[in-house]
Design an enzyme around this catalytic site. Structure first.
Site, PDB file in Angstrom:
ATOM      1  CD  GLU A 102      -3.151   0.600   0.252  1.00 41.22           C
ATOM      2  OE1 GLU A 102      -2.566   1.449  -0.460  1.00 41.22           O
ATOM      3  OE2 GLU A 102      -4.376   0.543   0.333  1.00 41.22           O
ATOM      4  CG  ASP A 103      -0.776   4.796  -1.703  1.00 42.59           C
ATOM      5  OD1 ASP A 103      -1.565   3.915  -1.292  1.00 42.59           O
ATOM      6  OD2 ASP A 103      -1.162   5.844  -2.231  1.00 42.59           O
ATOM      7  CG  ASP A 106      -6.371   8.585   5.935  1.00 42.59           C
ATOM      8  OD1 ASP A 106      -6.600   8.800   7.119  1.00 42.59           O
ATOM      9  OD2 ASP A 106      -6.552   9.452   5.067  1.00 42.59           O
ATOM     10  CG  PHE A 155      -4.633  16.350   1.068  1.00 44.86           C
ATOM     11  CD1 PHE A 155      -5.922  15.871   1.240  1.00 44.86           C
ATOM     12  CD2 PHE A 155      -3.976  16.085  -0.123  1.00 44.86           C
ATOM     13  CE1 PHE A 155      -6.553  15.159   0.230  1.00 44.86           C
ATOM     14  CE2 PHE A 155      -4.595  15.376  -1.142  1.00 44.86           C
ATOM     15  CZ  PHE A 155      -5.892  14.917  -0.958  1.00 44.86           C
ATOM     16  NE  ARG A 168      -2.822   8.640  -9.407  1.00 38.77           N
ATOM     17  CZ  ARG A 168      -3.536   8.161  -8.382  1.00 38.77           C
ATOM     18  NH1 ARG A 168      -2.940   7.727  -7.311  1.00 38.77           N
ATOM     19  NH2 ARG A 168      -4.860   8.138  -8.430  1.00 38.77           N
TER      20      ARG A 168
END
Ligand code: PRP
Length: 193
Positions: A102-103, A106, A155, A168
């Site tokens: 996963e990046d 959250d 963010f 990205r």
């Protein structure tokens, strides 16, 4: 790239620090799976594509890769809590040692859904590697086995992570200028990720 860089308020994790940490993660993963020959890395699209590409080059055990795409949000940027599979795996994971890549974790909703879904398919083991962990936003407790960095509740974008599908391609993890994602007069973005 200069126009994208103008939208960045600050660099949170530099390209150099990301790459150095990935070398360490590669060593940890190699050590953890040294005696296992049925390793399968599952990249959670789209955000983890860049992390996967760099991570696999630091893993020295034989392995395969596969991809899954999950929609964790409804329309807009507010989390709907609705998770569904947009693209499923090509490979059968029965009896495989599966490592989810996963990046960012959250709220934990996406990972919770993926792990519960994959567990039903009979893997020999199921572990998680995430580049970023944002524990302050967690709603569902999900175990993480390999973590690159903990990040604050900001963010973040870049290195695979998007804002409105852009940014990205930034080689670092950055925080974008608030005016890009905050409607005027609002202190917090609609959704962090
Ligand atoms: C991001 C990220 C994780 C998920 C984490 O994906 O890649 O999969 O959100 O959030 P959660 O822990 O609150 O569920 P996103 O839905 O932005 O899609 P993308 O990877 O295609 O950008």
């Amino acid at each position: 790239m200069r126009r994208l860089l103008n939208d960045v308020e600050k660099v949170l994790i530099s390209e150099q620090d990301i790459q150095a940490r990935i070398v360490e993660l590669g060593r940890e993963i190699t050590a953890a799976y040294t005696d296992q020959d049925r390793l399968l890395l599952i990249c959670v699209l789209k955000g983890a594509f860049m992390f996967l590409a760099d991570l696999v080059r630091q893993i020295e055990v034989r392995h395969a890769v596969d991809f899954i795409e999950i929609s964790s949000y409804g329309s807009g940027t507010v989390s709907s809590g609705v998770v569904r599979i947009l693209l499923d795996l090509e490979q059968d994971i029965t009896g495989r040692h599966v490592l989810i890549v996963e990046d960012i974790v959250d709220t934990g909703r996406t990972l919770d859904y993926i792990t519960r879904n994959l567990q039903t398919r009979g893997p020999a083991s199921l572990r998680v590697c995430t580049l970023l962990n944002k524990p302050s936003r967690r709603e569902i407790d999900v175990p993480l086995d390999f973590v690159g960095f903990e990040v604050p509740d900001e963010f973040v974008a870049g290195y695979g992570l998007d804002f409105a599908e852009a940014y990205r391609n930034l080689p670092f993890i950055g925080v974008l200028k608030p005016e890009l994602y905050k409607p005027q007069g609002q202190d917090e973005p609609d959704s962090c990720r």
